[in-house]
Design a protein around this motif. Structure first.
Motif, PDB file in Angstrom:
ATOM      1  N   SER A   1      -9.174  -3.948  -2.379  1.00  0.00           N
ATOM      2  CA  SER A   1      -9.211  -2.739  -2.096  1.00  0.00           C
ATOM      3  C   SER A   1      -7.963  -2.152  -2.331  1.00  0.00           C
ATOM      4  O   SER A   1      -6.932  -2.670  -3.038  1.00  0.00           O
ATOM      5  CB  SER A   1      -9.431  -1.755  -0.454  1.00  0.00           C
ATOM      6  OG  SER A   1      -9.023  -1.132  -0.409  1.00  0.00           O
TER       7      SER A   1
ATOM      8  N   LEU B   1      -4.806  -0.511  -4.001  1.00  0.00           N
ATOM      9  CA  LEU B   1      -3.135  -0.788  -5.169  1.00  0.00           C
ATOM     10  C   LEU B   1      -3.678  -2.464  -5.544  1.00  0.00           C
ATOM     11  O   LEU B   1      -3.454  -2.913  -7.021  1.00  0.00           O
ATOM     12  CB  LEU B   1      -1.924  -0.654  -4.439  1.00  0.00           C
ATOM     13  CG  LEU B   1      -1.790   0.893  -3.428  1.00  0.00           C
ATOM     14  CD1 LEU B   1      -0.310   1.105  -3.089  1.00  0.00           C
ATOM     15  CD2 LEU B   1      -1.658   1.863  -4.166  1.00  0.00           C
TER      16      LEU B   1
ATOM     17  N   ASP C   1      -8.261 -11.341  -0.580  1.00  0.00           N
ATOM     18  CA  ASP C   1      -8.853 -11.078   0.781  1.00  0.00           C
ATOM     19  C   ASP C   1      -8.970 -11.527   2.044  1.00  0.00           C
ATOM     20  O   ASP C   1     -10.260 -12.309   1.836  1.00  0.00           O
ATOM     21  CB  ASP C   1      -9.347  -9.431  -0.359  1.00  0.00           C
ATOM     22  CG  ASP C   1      -9.081  -8.297   1.041  1.00  0.00           C
ATOM     23  OD1 ASP C   1      -7.753  -7.448   0.386  1.00  0.00           O
ATOM     24  OD2 ASP C   1      -9.067  -8.304   2.398  1.00  0.00           O
TER      25      ASP C   1
ATOM     26  N   TYR D   1       5.528   0.927  11.482  1.00  0.00           N
ATOM     27  CA  TYR D   1       5.251   0.300   9.711  1.00  0.00           C
ATOM     28  C   TYR D   1       6.090   0.397   8.906  1.00  0.00           C
ATOM     29  O   TYR D   1       6.483  -0.504   8.460  1.00  0.00           O
ATOM     30  CB  TYR D   1       4.124   1.185   9.433  1.00  0.00           C
ATOM     31  CG  TYR D   1       3.848   1.460   8.329  1.00  0.00           C
ATOM     32  CD1 TYR D   1       3.171   0.812   7.181  1.00  0.00           C
ATOM     33  CD2 TYR D   1       4.509   2.411   7.489  1.00  0.00           C
ATOM     34  CE1 TYR D   1       1.991   0.734   6.389  1.00  0.00           C
ATOM     35  CE2 TYR D   1       4.283   2.548   5.656  1.00  0.00           C
ATOM     36  CZ  TYR D   1       3.246   1.630   5.247  1.00  0.00           C
ATOM     37  OH  TYR D   1       2.672   1.391   3.860  1.00  0.00           O
TER      38      TYR D   1
ATOM     39  N   ILE E   1      -0.726   7.305  -1.472  1.00  0.00           N
ATOM     40  CA  ILE E   1      -1.776   7.178  -2.980  1.00  0.00           C
ATOM     41  C   ILE E   1      -2.851   7.465  -2.273  1.00  0.00           C
ATOM     42  O   ILE E   1      -3.717   7.064  -0.773  1.00  0.00           O
ATOM     43  CB  ILE E   1      -1.224   5.892  -2.991  1.00  0.00           C
ATOM     44  CG1 ILE E   1       0.186   5.242  -3.958  1.00  0.00           C
ATOM     45  CG2 ILE E   1      -2.065   5.785  -5.071  1.00  0.00           C
ATOM     46  CD1 ILE E   1       0.917   6.405  -4.540  1.00  0.00           C
TER      47      ILE E   1
ATOM     48  N   THR F   1      -5.692   5.885  -1.300  1.00  0.00           N
ATOM     49  CA  THR F   1      -6.425   4.689  -1.543  1.00  0.00           C
ATOM     50  C   THR F   1      -7.356   4.931  -0.140  1.00  0.00           C
ATOM     51  O   THR F   1      -7.234   5.847   0.903  1.00  0.00           O
ATOM     52  CB  THR F   1      -5.652   3.425  -1.637  1.00  0.00           C
ATOM     53  OG1 THR F   1      -4.514   3.903  -0.173  1.00  0.00           O
ATOM     54  CG2 THR F   1      -4.597   3.656  -2.411  1.00  0.00           C
TER      55      THR F   1
HETATM   56  N1  LIG Z   1      -1.899   3.334   0.016  1.00  0.00           N
HETATM   57  C1  LIG Z   1      -0.249   4.293   0.238  1.00  0.00           C
HETATM   58  O1  LIG Z   1      -0.344   5.108   0.104  1.00  0.00           O
HETATM   59  C2  LIG Z   1       0.587   2.985   0.554  1.00  0.00           C
HETATM   60  C3  LIG Z   1       1.701   3.699   0.173  1.00  0.00           C
HETATM   61  C4  LIG Z   1       2.824   2.909   0.193  1.00  0.00           C
HETATM   62  C5  LIG Z   1       3.342   1.671   0.247  1.00  0.00           C
HETATM   63  N2  LIG Z   1       1.192   1.344   0.354  1.00  0.00           N
HETATM   64  C6  LIG Z   1       1.504  -0.660  -0.022  1.00  0.00           C
HETATM   65  O2  LIG Z   1       0.875  -0.442  -0.226  1.00  0.00           O
HETATM   66  C7  LIG Z   1      -0.025  -2.206   0.046  1.00  0.00           C
HETATM   67  C8  LIG Z   1      -1.907  -1.819  -0.659  1.00  0.00           C
HETATM   68  O3  LIG Z   1      -2.147  -0.878   0.264  1.00  0.00           O
HETATM   69  P1  LIG Z   1      -3.427  -0.025  -0.632  1.00  0.00           P
HETATM   70  O4  LIG Z   1      -2.699   1.499   0.170  1.00  0.00           O
HETATM   71  O5  LIG Z   1      -4.046  -0.728  -1.470  1.00  0.00           O
HETATM   72  O6  LIG Z   1      -4.038  -0.481   0.901  1.00  0.00           O
HETATM   73  P2  LIG Z   1      -5.591  -0.955   1.112  1.00  0.00           P
HETATM   74  O7  LIG Z   1      -5.845  -0.824   3.288  1.00  0.00           O
HETATM   75  O8  LIG Z   1      -6.429  -0.218   0.452  1.00  0.00           O
HETATM   76  O9  LIG Z   1      -5.989  -1.588   1.008  1.00  0.00           O
HETATM   77  C9  LIG Z   1      -5.770  -2.980   1.452  1.00  0.00           C
HETATM   78  C10 LIG Z   1      -5.905  -4.212   1.460  1.00  0.00           C
HETATM   79  O10 LIG Z   1      -5.159  -5.777   2.914  1.00  0.00           O
HETATM   80  C11 LIG Z   1      -5.854  -6.129   2.729  1.00  0.00           C
HETATM   81  N3  LIG Z   1      -5.326  -6.568   4.269  1.00  0.00           N
HETATM   82  C12 LIG Z   1      -4.747  -6.423   5.509  1.00  0.00           C
HETATM   83  N4  LIG Z   1      -4.739  -6.781   6.301  1.00  0.00           N
HETATM   84  C13 LIG Z   1      -5.172  -8.784   5.088  1.00  0.00           C
HETATM   85  C14 LIG Z   1      -5.157  -9.894   6.303  1.00  0.00           C
HETATM   86  N5  LIG Z   1      -4.444 -10.334   7.372  1.00  0.00           N
HETATM   87  N6  LIG Z   1      -5.178 -10.563   5.597  1.00  0.00           N
HETATM   88  C15 LIG Z   1      -5.760  -9.703   4.087  1.00  0.00           C
HETATM   89  N7  LIG Z   1      -5.953  -9.476   3.567  1.00  0.00           N
HETATM   90  C16 LIG Z   1      -5.800  -8.141   4.725  1.00  0.00           C
HETATM   91  C17 LIG Z   1      -7.314  -5.426   3.394  1.00  0.00           C
HETATM   92  O11 LIG Z   1      -8.582  -5.748   3.344  1.00  0.00           O
HETATM   93  C18 LIG Z   1      -7.529  -4.232   1.757  1.00  0.00           C
HETATM   94  O12 LIG Z   1      -8.037  -4.531   0.914  1.00  0.00           O
HETATM   95  C19 LIG Z   1       0.378  -2.380   1.520  1.00  0.00           C
HETATM   96  O13 LIG Z   1       1.027  -3.032   1.715  1.00  0.00           O
HETATM   97  C20 LIG Z   1       0.364  -0.544   1.822  1.00  0.00           C
HETATM   98  O14 LIG Z   1       1.861  -0.843   2.661  1.00  0.00           O
HETATM   99  C21 LIG Z   1       0.206   1.864   0.495  1.00  0.00           C
END
Ligand SMILES: NC(=O)c1ccc[n+]([C@@H]2O[C@H](COP(=O)([O-])OP(=O)(O)OC[C@H]3O[C@@H](n4cnc5c(N)ncnc54)[C@H](O)[C@@H]3O)[C@@H](O)[C@H]2O)c1
Length: 258
Positions: free
Chosen positions: A20, A22, A41, A159, A192, A194
């Motif tokens: 999913s 990023l 994942d 967080y 972002i 997502t």
């Molecule tokens: N989206 C944002 O606004 C944002 C902003 C800053 C940082 N981030 C960071 O970027 C990264 C990606 O975020 P995203 O927006 O793509 O989130 P998302 O929820 O779209 O994707 C995260 C993915 O991680 C997987 N995941 C969660 N726990 C897991 C585990 N224990 N083992 C394996 N996989 C696991 C989920 O199944 C999911 O597919 C994260 O670390 C998030 O904290 C996101």
């Protein structure tokens, strides 16, 4: 592939959270730019679907189910990456969770789960990938932190603590592994579009209001898109960033400029 400049051609990348957001977008871009991708994942079906899509577009990719807090599984995933692709050049730690919880009422289990998934996982990832990277003569590690690893926000202390931990783990590892030619950098996205952000906003009663407030905190007047973060990941993964290590790549539409 069409429009590819081959910016990571011949390199092997392990990407967590690839089902999913990023992680998925970074995998699509790195594959299009010539890297072989080991995608993982805990969400098996969605992860396999992203891998199938990348393969259909001509990319080299394999998907493995992985819970990033499971130490034994890390050993297997790194071994399988080496067996299948022969080496490991790029590690993108994108698996993570978000959510809101008030500090006055947060349970210890919620705190621990956040720290485990967002921070322990990156320790495990680097701990078991590092030796294989070193063996191959070096590499690039990209850890997804957040703007909330640099500035605080109410209602997400667990967080913020996890992402601040990622920032400092990155810097310490960068210094420790510079002699091994392993570069380690963190990426700090703003909010972002997502599943993580969309689900978190859906789960709180005033989600729409909160979204409007969040937009005003980004100087560019909108939330970011996944491909805008993937471009930063690609830059750090490629030799274009060969003199960068221990750095914080902030991609936040101006959120932290204020
Ligand atoms: N989206 C944002 O606004 C944002 C902003 C800053 C940082 N981030 C960071 O970027 C990264 C990606 O975020 P995203 O927006 O793509 O989130 P998302 O929820 O779209 O994707 C995260 C993915 O991680 C997987 N995941 C969660 N726990 C897991 C585990 N224990 N083992 C394996 N996989 C696991 C989920 O199944 C999911 O597919 C994260 O670390 C998030 O904290 C996101």
């Amino acid at each position: 592939m069409a429009n590819s400049k081959g910016r990571v051609a011949g390199k092997v990348a392990l990407i967590t959270g690839g089902a999913s957001g990023l992680g998925a977008e970074s995998a699509r871009l790195l594959a299009a730019e010539g890297a072989s991708i080991m995608l993982t994942d805990r969400a098996a079906e969605a992860g396999q679907a992203v891998a199938d899509e990348i393969a259909a577009a001509g990319g080299k990719v394999h998907f493995l189910t992985q819970d990033v807090v499971d130490e034994a599984r890390w050993i297997e995933v790194v071994a399988e990456t080496k067996k299948r692709f022969g080496r490991l050049d790029i590690l993108v730690n994108s698996a993570g969770i978000g959510g809101f919880s008030e500090l006055m009422t947060m349970g210890l289990a919620d705190w621990r789960n956040m720290i485990a998934v967002n921070l322990d996982s990156i320790f495990l990832s680097m701990r078991y990938s590092g030796p294989v990277m070193a063996e191959g003569g070096g590499g690039s590690i990209i850890n997804l932190s957040s703007i909330l690893g640099k500035v605080g926000t109410p209602g997400a202390s667990h967080y913020c603590a996890s992402k601040g931990g990622v920032l400092m783990l990155t810097k310490a590892a960068a210094l420790e592994w510079a002699p091994l030619k392993i570069r380690v950098n963190s990426v700090h996205p703003g909010y972002i579009e997502t599943a993580m952000v969309q689900n978190a906003l859906r789960e709180i009663p005033n989600g729409n209001e909160m979204r409007d407030q969040l937009i005003t905190k980004h100087a560019l007047g909108r939330l970011g898109m996944a491909h805008e973060i993937a471009e930063g990941v690609l830059f750090l993964a490629s030799d274009a960033s060969s003199f960068m290590t221990g750095a914080e790549l902030v991609i936040d539409g101006g959120y932290t400029a204020a």
